[in-house]
Scaffold this motif. Sequence first.
Motif, PDB file in Angstrom:
ATOM      1  N   VAL A 162      40.795  24.343   8.722  1.00  0.00           N
ATOM      2  CA  VAL A 162      40.883  24.553   8.392  1.00  0.00           C
ATOM      3  C   VAL A 162      41.021  25.508   7.045  1.00  0.00           C
ATOM      4  O   VAL A 162      40.965  25.857   6.231  1.00  0.00           O
ATOM      5  N   GLY A 163      41.248  26.791   8.203  1.00  0.00           N
ATOM      6  CA  GLY A 163      42.276  28.481   7.762  1.00  0.00           C
ATOM      7  C   GLY A 163      42.861  28.203   6.925  1.00  0.00           C
ATOM      8  O   GLY A 163      42.692  29.354   5.675  1.00  0.00           O
ATOM      9  N   PRO A 164      43.925  27.261   6.875  1.00  0.00           N
ATOM     10  CA  PRO A 164      45.336  27.157   5.262  1.00  0.00           C
ATOM     11  C   PRO A 164      44.352  27.362   4.250  1.00  0.00           C
ATOM     12  O   PRO A 164      44.490  28.409   3.108  1.00  0.00           O
ATOM     13  N   ILE A 165      43.489  25.916   4.280  1.00  0.00           N
ATOM     14  CA  ILE A 165      43.192  26.319   2.624  1.00  0.00           C
ATOM     15  C   ILE A 165      41.318  27.596   2.166  1.00  0.00           C
ATOM     16  O   ILE A 165      41.305  28.136   1.361  1.00  0.00           O
ATOM     17  N   ALA A 166      41.704  28.266   3.929  1.00  0.00           N
ATOM     18  CA  ALA A 166      40.364  28.847   3.033  1.00  0.00           C
ATOM     19  C   ALA A 166      40.659  30.661   2.424  1.00  0.00           C
ATOM     20  O   ALA A 166      40.617  30.966   1.944  1.00  0.00           O
ATOM     21  N   ALA A 167      42.573  30.049   2.801  1.00  0.00           N
ATOM     22  CA  ALA A 167      42.921  31.524   3.129  1.00  0.00           C
ATOM     23  C   ALA A 167      43.644  31.545   1.596  1.00  0.00           C
ATOM     24  O   ALA A 167      44.461  32.664   1.591  1.00  0.00           O
ATOM     25  N   ALA A 168      43.882  30.038   0.994  1.00  0.00           N
ATOM     26  CA  ALA A 168      44.118  29.823  -0.506  1.00  0.00           C
ATOM     27  C   ALA A 168      44.127  31.302  -1.291  1.00  0.00           C
ATOM     28  O   ALA A 168      45.575  31.880  -1.589  1.00  0.00           O
ATOM     29  N   GLY A 169      43.050  31.701  -1.479  1.00  0.00           N
ATOM     30  CA  GLY A 169      42.620  32.996  -3.229  1.00  0.00           C
ATOM     31  C   GLY A 169      43.865  34.606  -2.187  1.00  0.00           C
ATOM     32  O   GLY A 169      44.283  35.236  -2.926  1.00  0.00           O
ATOM     33  N   LEU A 170      43.839  34.391  -0.351  1.00  0.00           N
ATOM     34  CA  LEU A 170      44.529  35.785  -0.134  1.00  0.00           C
ATOM     35  C   LEU A 170      45.819  35.300  -0.102  1.00  0.00           C
ATOM     36  O   LEU A 170      46.494  36.277  -1.084  1.00  0.00           O
ATOM     37  N   GLY A 199      45.079  27.890 -10.618  1.00  0.00           N
ATOM     38  CA  GLY A 199      46.140  27.001 -11.860  1.00  0.00           C
ATOM     39  C   GLY A 199      47.028  26.268 -11.223  1.00  0.00           C
ATOM     40  O   GLY A 199      47.504  25.868 -11.296  1.00  0.00           O
ATOM     41  N   HIS A 200      45.905  26.183  -9.605  1.00  0.00           N
ATOM     42  CA  HIS A 200      46.629  25.272  -8.970  1.00  0.00           C
ATOM     43  C   HIS A 200      45.666  24.364  -8.033  1.00  0.00           C
ATOM     44  O   HIS A 200      45.943  24.156  -7.062  1.00  0.00           O
ATOM     45  N   ALA A 201      44.700  24.188  -8.973  1.00  0.00           N
ATOM     46  CA  ALA A 201      43.123  23.273  -8.564  1.00  0.00           C
ATOM     47  C   ALA A 201      43.102  22.037  -7.854  1.00  0.00           C
ATOM     48  O   ALA A 201      43.605  21.583  -6.712  1.00  0.00           O
ATOM     49  N   ASP A 202      44.387  21.038  -8.495  1.00  0.00           N
ATOM     50  CA  ASP A 202      44.509  19.468  -8.460  1.00  0.00           C
ATOM     51  C   ASP A 202      45.446  19.687  -7.084  1.00  0.00           C
ATOM     52  O   ASP A 202      44.711  19.005  -6.162  1.00  0.00           O
ATOM     53  N   SER A 203      46.752  19.992  -6.362  1.00  0.00           N
ATOM     54  CA  SER A 203      47.686  19.761  -6.033  1.00  0.00           C
ATOM     55  C   SER A 203      46.816  20.964  -4.244  1.00  0.00           C
ATOM     56  O   SER A 203      46.549  19.902  -3.443  1.00  0.00           O
ATOM     57  N   ILE A 204      45.721  21.614  -4.437  1.00  0.00           N
ATOM     58  CA  ILE A 204      45.182  22.608  -3.283  1.00  0.00           C
ATOM     59  C   ILE A 204      44.318  21.367  -3.187  1.00  0.00           C
ATOM     60  O   ILE A 204      43.685  21.320  -1.395  1.00  0.00           O
ATOM     61  N   ALA A 205      43.286  20.849  -3.947  1.00  0.00           N
ATOM     62  CA  ALA A 205      42.451  19.348  -3.239  1.00  0.00           C
ATOM     63  C   ALA A 205      42.699  18.720  -2.817  1.00  0.00           C
ATOM     64  O   ALA A 205      41.978  18.062  -2.040  1.00  0.00           O
ATOM     65  N   TYR A 206      43.597  18.057  -3.204  1.00  0.00           N
ATOM     66  CA  TYR A 206      44.293  17.152  -2.648  1.00  0.00           C
ATOM     67  C   TYR A 206      45.033  17.401  -0.948  1.00  0.00           C
ATOM     68  O   TYR A 206      44.591  16.817  -0.358  1.00  0.00           O
ATOM     69  N   PHE A 207      45.243  18.312  -0.846  1.00  0.00           N
ATOM     70  CA  PHE A 207      45.551  19.048   0.865  1.00  0.00           C
ATOM     71  C   PHE A 207      44.309  19.364   0.959  1.00  0.00           C
ATOM     72  O   PHE A 207      44.040  18.869   2.982  1.00  0.00           O
ATOM     73  N   GLY A 208      43.445  19.929   0.133  1.00  0.00           N
ATOM     74  CA  GLY A 208      41.852  19.772   1.446  1.00  0.00           C
ATOM     75  C   GLY A 208      41.657  18.670   1.662  1.00  0.00           C
ATOM     76  O   GLY A 208      40.512  18.803   2.582  1.00  0.00           O
ATOM     77  N   SER A 263      51.473  18.011  -3.161  1.00  0.00           N
ATOM     78  CA  SER A 263      51.638  18.126  -2.366  1.00  0.00           C
ATOM     79  C   SER A 263      52.361  17.547  -0.375  1.00  0.00           C
ATOM     80  O   SER A 263      51.940  17.906   0.446  1.00  0.00           O
ATOM     81  N   VAL A 264      52.418  16.005  -0.896  1.00  0.00           N
ATOM     82  CA  VAL A 264      52.926  16.165   0.074  1.00  0.00           C
ATOM     83  C   VAL A 264      54.872  16.665   0.657  1.00  0.00           C
ATOM     84  O   VAL A 264      55.366  17.106   1.378  1.00  0.00           O
ATOM     85  N   THR A 265      55.256  17.269  -0.726  1.00  0.00           N
ATOM     86  CA  THR A 265      56.423  17.841  -0.485  1.00  0.00           C
ATOM     87  C   THR A 265      55.835  19.267  -0.063  1.00  0.00           C
ATOM     88  O   THR A 265      56.740  19.616   1.029  1.00  0.00           O
ATOM     89  N   ALA A 266      55.159  20.327  -0.125  1.00  0.00           N
ATOM     90  CA  ALA A 266      54.768  20.934   0.716  1.00  0.00           C
ATOM     91  C   ALA A 266      54.024  20.351   2.133  1.00  0.00           C
ATOM     92  O   ALA A 266      54.689  21.520   2.814  1.00  0.00           O
ATOM     93  N   ALA A 267      53.701  19.549   2.248  1.00  0.00           N
ATOM     94  CA  ALA A 267      53.836  19.262   3.990  1.00  0.00           C
ATOM     95  C   ALA A 267      55.238  19.614   4.568  1.00  0.00           C
ATOM     96  O   ALA A 267      54.667  19.618   5.613  1.00  0.00           O
ATOM     97  N   MET A 268      55.926  18.414   3.828  1.00  0.00           N
ATOM     98  CA  MET A 268      57.408  18.053   4.260  1.00  0.00           C
ATOM     99  C   MET A 268      58.011  19.906   5.047  1.00  0.00           C
ATOM    100  O   MET A 268      58.806  19.345   5.906  1.00  0.00           O
TER     101      MET A 268
END
Length: 258
Positions: free
Chosen positions: A78-86, A110-119, A197-202
Motif C-alpha cells: 500500500v506504500g505507493p498510494i499512501a505516498a500520493a500526496g508526496l 484533482g486525480h481522485a478517480d484514477s487514484i481511487a481505482y488503483f487504490g 489506471s491501466v495505462t499507468a500500470a502497464m
Amino acid sequence: MDHSSNSLEQHFHLPHVRHVNRSRPLQWLKLGWEDMRDNLGASLPYGVVLAAMGYLILSFAADMPYLFTAAISGFFLVGPIAAAGLYEVSRRHERGERASFMDSMRGLRGHADSIAYFGVFLALALIAWERLSAILFALFFRGDLAEVSGFLSSVFMSGENLYFVFAYMVIGGTLAAVVFALSAVAIPMLMDRDVDSVTAAMTSLRAVQVNFDTMALWAAIIVALVLVGFATMMIGMVILLPLLGHASWHAYRDLIEK
C-alpha cells in the motif's frame, strides 16, 4: 524483453520508457532528500501520520503473528498510494513552487478517480495477501503462535519451519514483485498526467522490464529502508517514508519521458 516492451507500447499507447544506469536509485534518494528538506512542513505530516497508523496496526496485531507478518509485508503493497500526496509536493517543487500539506491534499483531489481505482487494486492485493498469509500459517507453521516473540524464535531457532519460510518467501515475494512492477511509477504518473489506471500500470510494468536490474536494486533499497523503519518502532518512518515518496517521484521522472 524488447519485443514484449514494444508489444505493450503498441497495445496500450504508452509513453516512451528510458533505459537508465543502475546507479540512478542513489540519485533518486538524493533528489528525494532535497525535496523533503525544502518542504518539511508538507512532507513530515505524511511521515508522522503513516508511522502512527503503522504503529497502531502492528500493536493491534502483536499477539497474532500471522496478522503481524502480513501487516509488515502488506506495508510494501500500500506504500505507493499512501505516498500520493508526496508526489504532488515533488511535482510543485520541480516547478519552483512552494507546497503546503493542504496544497498536496488539493492536488490529490484533482486525480481522485484514477487514484481511487488503483487504490482498489492495491487494497485487493492486501486482502489477498492477508488471506494467503493465514493459509500459509495453517498449512506449514509448526510451533507456538501465542505471541510474536514466540513466533520469531520458532522460525529462526527451532529449525522446524523451513517449509513455512520457503513458502512464505516464495508466495509473498511473488505477489510483492507483481505489485511493485505494476505500481513502481504508476501513482506518480496518475498524479502528473491525464491517464487511466491501466495505462499507468502497464507503463510501470514496462519501466521495470526495460530497467530490470535498476528497478530490482530500487526495490531492495525500499525494502531495506522500510525494515529500518520497523526496527526503530516506526520512529524512523517519519523521515524514511517521505524520503522514499519523493524519491519515487524522481524515479518516475527519470524513467518516463514527458
